[in-house]
Structure formats: structure tokens, C-alpha cells
Design a protein around this motif. Structure first.
Motif, PDB file in Angstrom:
ATOM      1  N   TYR A  23       8.709   0.371   6.800  1.00 48.33           N
ATOM      2  CA  TYR A  23       9.557  -0.330   5.830  1.00 48.33           C
ATOM      3  C   TYR A  23       8.715  -1.042   4.770  1.00 48.33           C
ATOM      4  N   LEU A  24       7.746  -1.815   5.226  1.00 49.27           N
ATOM      5  CA  LEU A  24       6.975  -2.654   4.315  1.00 49.27           C
ATOM      6  C   LEU A  24       6.046  -1.884   3.392  1.00 49.27           C
ATOM      7  N   SER A  25       5.488  -0.788   3.870  1.00 54.89           N
ATOM      8  CA  SER A  25       4.464  -0.088   3.094  1.00 54.89           C
ATOM      9  C   SER A  25       4.963   1.101   2.299  1.00 54.89           C
ATOM     10  N   TYR A  26       6.084   1.692   2.682  1.00 50.45           N
ATOM     11  CA  TYR A  26       6.508   2.935   2.042  1.00 50.45           C
ATOM     12  C   TYR A  26       7.932   2.916   1.504  1.00 50.45           C
ATOM     13  N   TYR A  34       2.010  -1.253  -2.365  1.00 46.17           N
ATOM     14  CA  TYR A  34       1.130  -1.544  -3.501  1.00 46.17           C
ATOM     15  C   TYR A  34       1.052  -0.405  -4.504  1.00 46.17           C
ATOM     16  N   GLY A  35       1.144   0.811  -4.043  1.00 38.31           N
ATOM     17  CA  GLY A  35       1.046   1.958  -4.947  1.00 38.31           C
ATOM     18  C   GLY A  35       2.342   2.273  -5.673  1.00 38.31           C
ATOM     19  N   GLY A  36       3.433   1.595  -5.306  1.00 32.91           N
ATOM     20  CA  GLY A  36       4.712   1.837  -5.946  1.00 32.91           C
ATOM     21  C   GLY A  36       5.356   3.149  -5.533  1.00 32.91           C
ATOM     22  N   ALA A  74       0.611   9.551  -0.360  1.00 30.17           N
ATOM     23  CA  ALA A  74       1.196   8.218  -0.545  1.00 30.17           C
ATOM     24  C   ALA A  74       0.550   7.209   0.391  1.00 30.17           C
ATOM     25  N   ARG A  75      -0.754   7.065   0.300  1.00 31.62           N
ATOM     26  CA  ARG A  75      -1.467   6.138   1.178  1.00 31.62           C
ATOM     27  C   ARG A  75      -1.102   6.427   2.633  1.00 31.62           C
ATOM     28  N   PRO A  76      -1.402   7.643   3.089  1.00 32.46           N
ATOM     29  CA  PRO A  76      -0.975   8.050   4.433  1.00 32.46           C
ATOM     30  C   PRO A  76      -1.637   7.236   5.542  1.00 32.46           C
ATOM     31  N   ILE A  77      -0.960   7.172   6.660  1.00 28.23           N
ATOM     32  CA  ILE A  77      -1.479   6.498   7.842  1.00 28.23           C
ATOM     33  C   ILE A  77      -2.561   7.394   8.440  1.00 28.23           C
TER      34      ILE A  77
END
Length: 114
Positions: A23-26, A34-36, A74-77
Motif C-alpha cells: 500500500y505505502l510504496s506502490y 517516491y517514484g510516483g 517500479a522499484r521492485p522488491i
């Protein structure tokens, strides 16, 4: 904050359950996104996995989410922390939580048989 970077690593953790981090990151418009990044399908899957009661179905949804995030770059885990706990046989009433490293930390029902 300025988004003046080419590569960045987010080292925030979410414990054993990725729900909060997803939820918070994506999520579209999320505070720590942060990357939008914004993908309505990802938002739908985040909501769907969050309410899914069947653990295996939920795992499949999270893997699908991670696949989409990786494909979208998208800033993957890249990894999840693993943790474990151990205790002595005379410790009774300890319930190991499956969805958080902090739930149950008060140990109200724990007692020593010694």
C-alpha cells in the motif's frame, strides 16, 4: 524528496506480511511512493490480496503483483527479511504471530513452568 536520482534503494521493511509495504510504496498517490508509480491494476490487486483469506490464493496474488512491479521497473522488491524465534521448553502460552513481528509482543498469556 527532490527525486534527483538515477538509482535508489529503499531499505524499509514490512515484516513477514507485505500488505503494508504494498500500500505505502506502490499505491497510486501513496505517501512513500517516491517514484510516483501508479497502475490501477496494481491498486486493484493490492486491495484484493489484502482482503483474501486463503493464504495460498493471497501468495499467488502477491507474486502476480511483484511480477507486474518488476516488469514495470517500479522499484521492485528484491528481497524479504526472514526471521525466526526460539524459546525454552518451560515457556508456555507463547503464540508466534504469522502476520507481524510485533503483534503479541506484550506476552500477556506467556508464563514460565519452572
Amino acid at each position: 524528496m527532490r527525486k534527483d536520482y538515477i538509482v535508489a534503494a529503499d531499505q524499509s521493511g514490512s515484516g513477514p506480511d507485505p500488505d503494508q509495504n504494498l500500500y505505502l510504496s506502490y499505491g497510486c498517490g501513496a505517501e512513500l511512493n517516491y517514484g510516483g508509480y501508479c497502475n490501477p491494476e496494481v491498486d486493484r490487486l493490492i486491495e484484493q490480496q489484502s482482503i483474501e483469506g486463503d493464504l495460498e490464493k493471497r501468495k499467488q496474488l502477491v507474486w502476480k503483483l511483484e511480477r507486474i512491479l518488476a516488469e514495470d521497473v517500479a522499484r521492485p522488491i528484491i528481497f524479504y527479511n526472514r526471521s525466526a524465534t526460539c524459546w525454552q521448553p518451560h515457556v508456555n502460552g507463547l503464540t508466534i504471530m504469522v502476520n507481524s513481528v510485533t503483534n503479541g509482543a506484550r506476552m500477556e498469556d506467556v508464563w514460565l513452568d519452572k
